[in-house]
Design an enzyme around this catalytic site. Sequence first.
Site, PDB file in Angstrom:
ATOM      1  CB  SER A   1      -0.843  -0.057   1.283  1.00 48.75           C
ATOM      2  OG  SER A   1      -1.233   1.222   1.697  1.00 48.75           O
TER       3      SER A   1
ATOM      4  CE1 TYR B   1      -4.809  -2.013   4.672  1.00 49.02           C
ATOM      5  CE2 TYR B   1      -3.492  -0.060   4.246  1.00 49.02           C
ATOM      6  CZ  TYR B   1      -4.212  -1.150   3.774  1.00 49.02           C
ATOM      7  OH  TYR B   1      -4.336  -1.347   2.422  1.00 49.02           O
TER       8      TYR B   1
HETATM    9  N1  LIG Z   1      -8.555  -0.208  -2.205  1.00 56.92           N
HETATM   10  C1  LIG Z   1      -7.409   0.398  -2.004  1.00 56.92           C
HETATM   11  O1  LIG Z   1      -7.309   1.631  -2.178  1.00 56.92           O
HETATM   12  C2  LIG Z   1      -6.187  -0.378  -1.605  1.00 56.92           C
HETATM   13  C3  LIG Z   1      -4.962   0.323  -1.617  1.00 56.92           C
HETATM   14  C4  LIG Z   1      -3.800  -0.369  -1.259  1.00 56.92           C
HETATM   15  C5  LIG Z   1      -3.866  -1.694  -0.899  1.00 56.92           C
HETATM   16  N2  LIG Z   1      -5.068  -2.351  -0.896  1.00 56.92           N
HETATM   17  C6  LIG Z   1      -5.054  -3.749  -0.499  1.00 56.92           C
HETATM   18  O2  LIG Z   1      -5.632  -4.538  -1.502  1.00 56.92           O
HETATM   19  C7  LIG Z   1      -6.221  -5.703  -0.915  1.00 56.92           C
HETATM   20  C8  LIG Z   1      -7.665  -5.811  -1.401  1.00 56.92           C
HETATM   21  O3  LIG Z   1      -8.380  -4.664  -0.978  1.00 56.92           O
HETATM   22  P1  LIG Z   1      -9.715  -4.176  -1.688  1.00 56.92           P
HETATM   23  O4  LIG Z   1      -9.730  -2.700  -1.643  1.00 56.92           O
HETATM   24  O5  LIG Z   1      -9.867  -4.890  -2.965  1.00 56.92           O
HETATM   25  O6  LIG Z   1     -10.780  -4.661  -0.601  1.00 56.92           O
HETATM   26  P2  LIG Z   1     -12.173  -5.464  -0.758  1.00 56.92           P
HETATM   27  O7  LIG Z   1     -12.820  -5.384   0.582  1.00 56.92           O
HETATM   28  O8  LIG Z   1     -12.922  -4.979  -1.937  1.00 56.92           O
HETATM   29  O9  LIG Z   1     -11.655  -6.951  -1.025  1.00 56.92           O
HETATM   30  C9  LIG Z   1     -10.981  -7.661  -0.027  1.00 56.92           C
HETATM   31  C10 LIG Z   1     -11.458  -9.102   0.005  1.00 56.92           C
HETATM   32  O10 LIG Z   1     -10.754  -9.768   1.065  1.00 56.92           O
HETATM   33  C11 LIG Z   1     -11.695 -10.581   1.741  1.00 56.92           C
HETATM   34  N3  LIG Z   1     -11.275 -10.836   3.127  1.00 56.92           N
HETATM   35  C12 LIG Z   1     -11.324  -9.986   4.176  1.00 56.92           C
HETATM   36  N4  LIG Z   1     -10.966 -10.628   5.298  1.00 56.92           N
HETATM   37  C13 LIG Z   1     -10.687 -11.909   4.937  1.00 56.92           C
HETATM   38  C14 LIG Z   1     -10.283 -13.053   5.676  1.00 56.92           C
HETATM   39  N5  LIG Z   1     -10.135 -13.028   7.014  1.00 56.92           N
HETATM   40  N6  LIG Z   1     -10.078 -14.210   5.015  1.00 56.92           N
HETATM   41  C15 LIG Z   1     -10.271 -14.269   3.654  1.00 56.92           C
HETATM   42  N7  LIG Z   1     -10.672 -13.213   2.918  1.00 56.92           N
HETATM   43  C16 LIG Z   1     -10.875 -12.038   3.568  1.00 56.92           C
HETATM   44  C17 LIG Z   1     -12.996  -9.815   1.688  1.00 56.92           C
HETATM   45  O11 LIG Z   1     -14.122 -10.652   1.917  1.00 56.92           O
HETATM   46  C18 LIG Z   1     -12.963  -9.232   0.294  1.00 56.92           C
HETATM   47  O12 LIG Z   1     -13.574 -10.103  -0.644  1.00 56.92           O
HETATM   48  C19 LIG Z   1      -6.094  -5.525   0.591  1.00 56.92           C
HETATM   49  O13 LIG Z   1      -4.954  -6.215   1.051  1.00 56.92           O
HETATM   50  C20 LIG Z   1      -5.877  -4.035   0.748  1.00 56.92           C
HETATM   51  O14 LIG Z   1      -5.156  -3.736   1.905  1.00 56.92           O
HETATM   52  C21 LIG Z   1      -6.229  -1.717  -1.241  1.00 56.92           C
END
Ligand SMILES: NC(=O)c1ccc[n+]([C@@H]2O[C@H](COP(=O)([O-])OP(=O)(O)OC[C@H]3O[C@@H](n4cnc5c(N)ncnc54)[C@H](O)[C@@H]3O)[C@@H](O)[C@H]2O)c1
Length: 260
Positions: free
Chosen positions: A142, A154
Amino acid sequence: MGTNSNLVVITGGASGIGEATARRFATAGMQVVIGDVNEERGRQIAEELHKAGQQVFFYPLNLAIDESISQFSRRVLEAHGVPDVLVNSGGVLQNAVRLLEMDMAEFDRLSNINVRGTLMACRAFGGAMCERGKGAIINLCSLTTFRASAQIGYAIGKAGLKMLTEVMAAEWGPKGVRVNAVAPGYTLTPAMQARIDSGERNPDAVVQKSALRRFVEPSEVANTIYFLCSDEAAAITGVTLPIDCGWLVTTAYSSYAAQP
Ligand SMILES: NC(=O)c1ccc[n+]([C@@H]2O[C@H](COP(=O)([O-])OP(=O)(O)OC[C@H]3O[C@@H](n4cnc5c(N)ncnc54)[C@H](O)[C@@H]3O)[C@@H](O)[C@H]2O)c1
């Protein structure tokens, strides 16, 4: 990677970046296994893509529980074989909080899912990848990997995942397994949209502080992940690649003590 029999495992594949990544690999003709706690959504996506003629499977996975991770990996290895690619997108975001006020139960939950869960998923599949002598792993870092932010639990975790990526790249590189991370900027996923809707993220601040003046799309992160796992990136291992519409450069540039 490159033939129809290639197998991709995606944790957190039921939403956001993981879902976009599942769609990207499936469209390229690869076999995709989604693991997620959101069983309903995971099954929906697998069913939808199956109907479209793609090989997408769903198995339940809770990254907070070691036994669930080992059950998931046993199922995948038995039914599908050793993955060519593992994408660790399962994770949870955090709202801004001061250190003295942070709920330690939330800190533990974030650490368990984002850091320990990722590490355990890498262990669950990495051994088989090393034995077979090939594989590519992607972790999700991130902007907080590189810059301080008030999402303390986080941020600490995402900084740690950069180091985990580097350690695994060094340890497993000689066995033919590449390990990289992507560091998405503000990406318009359901998790991010929910925080914008609840007032926890200010979309104007994001747009103004990004060189390209916009959010990142989940499909753009998916395309980068696809590239890093392909033979086009065969010499790349141990990197954490920002995909941030230029947020890192703009925040640094605009806070310098002299502006033209
Ligand atoms: N959206 C952003 O701006 C962003 C930026 C940087 C990093 N990220 C990272 O990208 C990854 C995905 O994020 P996103 O924005 O797509 O979120 P999202 O919530 O849309 O998707 C995340 C998925 O992970 C699943 N999940 C959560 N807890 C879980 C668990 N205990 N076991 C199994 N699955 C689990 C959720 O059910 C969901 O389907 C994360 O690691 C997040 O930190 C996101």
